[in-house]
Design an enzyme around this catalytic site. Structure first.
Site, PDB file in Angstrom:
ATOM      1  N   GLU A  12     -79.255  31.699  23.518  1.00 32.24           N
ATOM      2  CA  GLU A  12     -78.665  32.524  22.470  1.00 32.24           C
ATOM      3  C   GLU A  12     -78.197  33.701  23.223  1.00 32.24           C
ATOM      4  OE1 GLU A  12     -82.208  32.554  19.744  1.00 32.24           O
ATOM      5  OE2 GLU A  12     -83.074  34.157  20.901  1.00 32.24           O
TER       6      GLU A  12
ATOM      7  N   HIS B  95     -90.938  29.534  18.211  1.00 30.26           N
ATOM      8  CA  HIS B  95     -90.138  30.677  18.713  1.00 30.26           C
ATOM      9  C   HIS B  95     -90.605  32.074  18.677  1.00 30.26           C
ATOM     10  CE1 HIS B  95     -86.125  28.382  19.892  1.00 30.26           C
ATOM     11  NE2 HIS B  95     -87.021  27.578  19.653  1.00 30.26           N
TER      12      HIS B  95
ATOM     13  N   GLU C 276     -89.956  28.837  22.766  1.00 25.34           N
ATOM     14  CA  GLU C 276     -89.068  29.607  23.282  1.00 25.34           C
ATOM     15  C   GLU C 276     -89.891  30.208  24.245  1.00 25.34           C
ATOM     16  OE1 GLU C 276     -85.453  31.956  21.504  1.00 25.34           O
ATOM     17  OE2 GLU C 276     -87.324  32.570  20.982  1.00 25.34           O
TER      18      GLU C 276
ATOM     19  N   HIS D 246     -87.986  24.426   9.538  1.00 31.93           N
ATOM     20  CA  HIS D 246     -87.776  25.861  10.106  1.00 31.93           C
ATOM     21  C   HIS D 246     -88.626  26.482   9.311  1.00 31.93           C
ATOM     22  CE1 HIS D 246     -85.906  29.571  11.245  1.00 31.93           C
ATOM     23  NE2 HIS D 246     -86.264  29.140  12.451  1.00 31.93           N
TER      24      HIS D 246
END
Lengths: 679, 679
Positions: B486, B461, B480, B381
């Protein structure tokens, strides 16, 4: 994922237990008569917003304020209130020329100073001036080391109209010179619009969005974001951020004139009031007046701008216009096509114009002197082909030449067939871009201030929009900036029958327009006919205000219609007062104006394609006095769709302030009246 | 005065006796099946336009083509035809992973080469690829000494939709990551829209406007000019023209997928076909798979990204996820918040992230090795805070570190709370601007190609939109680029009940989405409930395609719902084929997909707030075979508005290709089915 997540994470640090979207009012103020109220708000992210109410009713729902910068983080959140102040101001000032002599400037000012404590303590102020007939607000950037150079990418100012509304609008960034047709559509359906943007809310309230004092900044367009939320969009630069400023500066005022009806919009002086007072000192050399000129024949294609067998700007022809002007009381004679360069591909920015060399068949010194002997002035002409580097190089010499020959006003032109202006970049390169970019805005004002040095007035064609700078620079007398009468010569389509009734409540809210009215022959090139009666051509002199007003038709045509022509000879171009009697956007308008130099009143009324009978109460006249009304009206069978468009009746009657006239307007018609006190 | 005047003056030089506005068709071609036809036209000013017809009916009325340049006159008129050519192409290529294994690319290409004889002989080509299911066109700039450097201010490409239409759209240039809610409105009422822009014409025809192969160019937004005329608007740069290119280059393809219905839009492979073939060679290291991760607990606010007592990315917690993944057949375990820097004000671009230093309580080498021992991979990440200069400096070391530990996919994040990205200008300054400006477009692809050097796949994202580049760079697996699940944790509002039924026919037309589906607990932070039944959470795995698919819920929640969880364990993420059975934008969608690695088929169906019974003919199954259908459906009283949202029925039945199932969907519900051949 994004912001809202973070907002939730950080919320604890700056909430007061309010939900994240809650707005907190940090400042508010109302207009002197408490008609209009403004609230300024911060949300829990420190984002700034404002609302506008009129008589307690929402006009603008919470709408964001701020900036998107190219060289620094956004100036749109994390704000805290640093200081606020409310003050009241009331003053009356005199216009050297205008729609009215005295203008009252009565407002409350709400000043809100903000700081971004977590963004290097950057500061920003928003200043609202709240009038009974609208508001203006602007941003002030202080000089601050954290933001000495502001590079503005977008202005985030929003205008969320609180009710469903109808808009009269013109696409921005399209044709140069703002010459798009004016559209009508639901506000929710506009694209990117120029201002003034006139809007009628469903409850009848009228709002005009515009700006005042556009100086060294990019023009504000309005783009629809969503629903009825509009956002400022700055005319883009071709070579960097839309606006680049150094040190302290203020933005132009973002304005909303708000009224019960269309008439109220035009009656507002808000835009002028938000401009700085006259910076030129004595401007007695700025002369409101009428003119004729070597012009319409080129639009009819019987003459040419360039040299050759049909060259219109020759000495003999110009003399003919001077004689005609002298005989009929016109101060000015415009001559287009007098200078070298028209053979070039000028409409594509490749202009090779000389602004000092005449064509051999045009004798400037002799004509200027001949005109002077007849009490007439030549009006100069500078067609630039939108090539600013070429024009700016010659500008000083060009004005000097005219000043030497007593030419005290110049019509300038910025024609470019693809709508792009050439700018000289500071890097020495030539850039192409929007007329109303910051570069263009600088040029248009420079052309005016340079002219002022030679005591020359400017009438700009293919201009940027007017934002009331005539108050500060009264030699910027007029401009085009919408479709003029020339479209009736060659436009495809020509001007629509409701064009003037739209102009009054849209384009004309910004300032004077050189509309070139008064074509009594009602015919353009190749037999195209006007969507107008002859009476409407006369009414336009009153309805479409310009301190420099052209009587655009050929002298030989005026000689054919002496009765109608008398009104054009009589009508003044400078007014002591103006009253909009009645009107509806795009439908009709009746305006009464009082001559600045006599006791006469003039009325003009225009309609769209519908015949109308409009009541004209004469209460504006002095009580107890008898006036002779010289009425120029549509004949009973007049109609713009047939040869009956020429049906004009001229009649006189005595009237007093107690009378109410019924103005009968033909389809596409109009009416013009002069009221002179009986002797 | 302007252009049209000049047009009249110059008309004689290039008309053929046609009126000035007449269009002359200079080239045309039809799709292989003659479904779609394109005409290219020049008017008498040499302005270029095109039209699109489908089955003889206008889809796109004459629409302009061209450019507004910053450093040279407009490239939009004065064109003459230099050459034209039509060719037909038909090829089938294999996707390494995707919605279908084999893709047919069958089109006719119309190539039109133009020259501006009076503008320095500048050349420009427009190339149309015409498919039976839509068109793409792009501009080609040859390398030419008169225009070696193109500085593009605006692309003037227009799309004039020929019939009244309804649009599903998202404002462009607003929230980063394209996370606006999807609006529905008349096409005439859109603002500035992102693409894909999905439009339903009044005759039922569906058109999706988008672009393909967005490389080294600014993203195309669509702005409404007037009525139903849309125009390309290039995402602005913060420090110069929107696009700056040197030498020869091509623009991205401007695409229109055109179909009888919404299903047809999704079935089109046009955008992928218009991208270049795989440039990475062997991509067997790109692994479609499912993953779980240390993630949802942060959105629920029970864990934090940053270090501290609630730090979620600690070694023990990560081991728990690895064990859970291993036990349930998930290949990947994502860990967010593993690296230093989350204490900083990272959501405002001030990110001080290290991409190589773990927090002390996270042992990357040990965890990577532990995962490997269990047959699982960590998923890396990189949260960048949209600070590109900081990220690009560390990018190589960051990928190298991951590669060293066997981490072969990285989720990247570009959160910025004010929606501006930081770019390193070539002048050494930091600029702030739009994610999808040319600068941003370059970065996002760079992050992918640099990752490929280390055989790492990327899941972006807060990305820019997908334009099919996964064909060329198959390690750009997912992104995304819309509101993900979320938003049900903390969104205000959370995702609407029709969100998936909108996504399928809007956002999903551009490519895979890391939607993070499968939250069976149906509850977000602070007790917020999902606008969804549990069955819909399962259906989303089929309906919202991603080759990297997260099962987003907490392990302990999956343990509560073993029957439902079985579907999540079973469902694959790589497909041999895809069929949209039925759908209507924002109402419902039923999609059938065939597993790439077995003979199984999977079906997902979702609805909006309305209960529906949808027919599912099983003709996609192999004829003559019996399949066991494992059906995960809404219980008879299920409803997203009550606790009955958890009502899930799992049942089995035997079916054949001749059967037609009736799928009963609850309000806010869905249905998921696995069809496995009977053994």
């Amino acid at each position: 994922m994004h912001i809202r997540r973070i907002a939730a994470v950080l919320a604890a640090s700056f909430t007061l237990g309010l939900p994240a979207w809650a707005q907190q009012v940090i400042a508010s103020a109302a207009s002197p008569g408490k008609v209009i109220a403004v609230e300024v708000q911060l949300d829990n992210g420190g984002k700034l917003a404002y609302t506008v109410k009129r008589r307690g009713k929402d006009i603008i729902s919470p709408s964001r304020l701020g900036f998107n910068l190219a060289n620094a983080p956004k100036l749109d959140g994390g704000f805290t209130l640093r200081d606020k102040a409310v003050s009241e101001h009331d003053a009356t000032w005199e216009q050297p020329w205008g729609e009215r002599q005295f203008v009252r400037n009565h407002y409350r000012e709400l000043r809100v100073e903000l700081e971004q404590p977590n963004r290097g303590k950057r500061r920003l102020a928003v200043v609202f001036r709240i009038y009974d007939d609208g508001i203006g607000f602007r941003y002030e950037f202080p000089d601050q080391p954290q933001l000495r150079d502001a590079e503005i990418l977008d202005e985030l100012t929003e205008f969320t109209v609180a009710q469903p509304a109808t808009a009269w609008w013109m696409p921005a960034g399209e044709l140069p010179g703002l010459e798009e047709e004016i559209r009508k559509s639901p506000l929710a359906e506009i694209g990117i619009a120029n201002t003034p943007l006139t809007v009628r809310l469903d409850d009848g309230t009228h709002v005009a969005f515009h700006e005042a004092a556009l100086v060294d900044y990019a023009s504000m367009w309005l783009r629809k974001v969503d629903g009825q939320k509009l956002r400022a969009m700055l005319a883009p630069s071709s070579h960097g951020p839309a606006v680049v400023r150094h040190g302290a500066f203020t933005t132009p005022w973002r304005t909303m004139q708000i009224a019960d009806n269309a008439a109220g919009l035009y009656m507002s002086d808000l835009v002028l009031n938000l401009n700085e007072p006259n910076k030129l000192g004595d401007v007695s050399w700025v002369k409101p007046s009428k003119f004729v000129g070597v012009w319409w024949e080129m639009h009819l294609q019987s003459g040419t701008w360039n040299a050759g067998p049909k060259h219109a700007a020759n000495t003999a022809n110009t003399k003919r216009y001077i004689d005609f002007a002298a005989k009929n009381g016109f101060r000015g004679v415009l001559v287009e096509g007098w200078n070298r360069g028209w053979e070039s591909d000028w409409g594509h920015g490749g202009a090779d114009f000389s602004f000092t060399e005449s064509y051999p068949d045009f004798d400037l010194p002799a004509l200027a002197s001949y005109a002077k002997s007849k009490g007439v002035r030549l009006i100069g002409h500078h067609e630039t082909g939108a090539n600013l580097p070429a024009y700016e190089k010659q500008m000083d010499a060009a004005y000097r030449l005219y000043a030497k020959h007593g030419v005290d006003s110049v019509k300038s032109g910025y024609v470019h067939d693809a709508g792009t202006m050439q700018f000289a970049g500071s890097d020495g390169k030539v850039y192409y871009g929007h007329y109303d970019s910051q570069d263009g805005v600088r040029h248009f004002l420079k052309a005016v201030t340079e002219a002022a040095k030679y005591r020359i007035a400017v009438d700009t064609h293919e201009p940027i929009k007017d934002t009331g700078l005539r108050r500060t620079y009264p030699n910027w007398m007029s401009r085009e900036g919408a479709r003029g009468v020339e479209y009736n010569a060659w436009g495809n389509p020509p001007n629509s029958v409701d064009h003037e009734a739209k102009l009054v409540f849209t384009r004309m809210l910004s300032g004077p327009m050189d509309y070139t009215p008064g074509v009594l022959s009602l015919v353009g090139a190749e037999g195209k006919v006007f969507n107008s009666t002859q009476a409407k051509q006369l009414a336009n002199f009153v309805v479409i205000y310009s301190p420099l007003a052209m009587a655009a038709d050929l002298p030989e045509n005026y000689e054919k219609y002496p009765a109608a022509f008398k009104f054009i000879r009589d009508v003044p171009t400078d007014w002591a007062d103006t009253r909009v009697i009645d009107g509806a956007v795009g439908e009709y308008a009746t305006i009464a104006r009082k001559d600045r130099n006599s006791k006469d009143w003039y009325v003009g009324a225009v309609t769209d394609g519908n015949a109308r009978t409009l009541a004209l109460p004469l209460s504006f006249l002095d009580a107890g006095k008898t006036y002779v009304a010289e009425i120029y009206r549509d004949g009973d069978g007049a109609d713009y769709r047939s040869e009956r468009r020429f049906d004009l009746v001229v009649e006189k009657r005595n009237v007093t302030a107690k009378d109410v006239l019924q103005l009968k307007l033909a389809p596409g018609g109009g009416q013009a009246i002069r009221f002179a006190p009986q002797r």
